[in-house]
Scaffold this active site. Structure first.
Site, PDB file in Angstrom:
ATOM      1  N   ASP A  63       3.092  -4.917   7.210  1.00 23.79           N
ATOM      2  CA  ASP A  63       3.919  -5.909   6.537  1.00 23.79           C
ATOM      3  C   ASP A  63       5.401  -5.508   6.509  1.00 23.79           C
ATOM      4  O   ASP A  63       6.230  -6.235   5.980  1.00 23.79           O
ATOM      5  CB  ASP A  63       3.400  -6.197   5.126  1.00 23.79           C
ATOM      6  CG  ASP A  63       3.318  -4.977   4.239  1.00 23.79           C
ATOM      7  OD1 ASP A  63       2.912  -3.904   4.724  1.00 23.79           O
ATOM      8  OD2 ASP A  63       3.643  -5.099   3.050  1.00 23.79           O
ATOM      9  N   HIS A  64       5.721  -4.388   7.134  1.00 21.56           N
ATOM     10  CA  HIS A  64       7.113  -3.953   7.255  1.00 21.56           C
ATOM     11  C   HIS A  64       7.568  -3.856   8.707  1.00 21.56           C
ATOM     12  O   HIS A  64       8.761  -3.695   8.956  1.00 21.56           O
ATOM     13  CB  HIS A  64       7.309  -2.606   6.554  1.00 21.56           C
ATOM     14  CG  HIS A  64       7.125  -2.698   5.082  1.00 21.56           C
ATOM     15  ND1 HIS A  64       8.173  -2.834   4.203  1.00 21.56           N
ATOM     16  CD2 HIS A  64       5.995  -2.726   4.325  1.00 21.56           C
ATOM     17  CE1 HIS A  64       7.696  -2.919   2.972  1.00 21.56           C
ATOM     18  NE2 HIS A  64       6.381  -2.865   3.026  1.00 21.56           N
TER      19      HIS A  64
END
Length: 112
Positions: A63-64
């Site tokens: 998610d990064h």
């Protein structure tokens, strides 16, 4: 400096997006992390990925980082420039080997 959050959610938050912020100063734009929801959320904010000067990678959770592929390919194929990542030296190799090399190391061919 202007800071705009374009995502404040957790890993699978479609409503709030992946945690990410856009920092703007002196005509430059730095994106803090680029998860898979980030490119679409930037577009909703009226910001093109082309306007991002660099991306800071805080850590290697999906998610990064899973939006980096789109940003990287567009830099190469559409805008003819090298993407600029700001990442800890000890994370750079793992980012490539564990997340990006599978698709980004393949040659791009236009069959049209």
């Amino acid at each position: 400096m202007k800071v705009t959050w374009n995502g404040t959610g957790a890993a699978w938050s479609y409503l709030y997006g992946n945690a990410s912020a856009l920092l703007e100063s002196g005509g430059h734009r730095l994106l803090m992390d680029c998860g898979y929801t980030v490119p679409g959320r930037l577009n909703q904010m009226g910001v093109s990925l082309q306007e991002i000067d660099a991306v800071f990678v805080s850590h290697l959770h999906g998610d990064h980082i899973y939006g980096l592929e789109e940003w990287g390919f567009k830099n190469l194929l559409l805008w003819n420039r090298k993407p600029r990542l700001i990442i800890a030296h000890d994370l750079a190799g793992a980012l490539w080997t564990n997340a990006m090399a599978g698709t980004m190391s393949q040659p791009c061919v236009d069959n049209n």
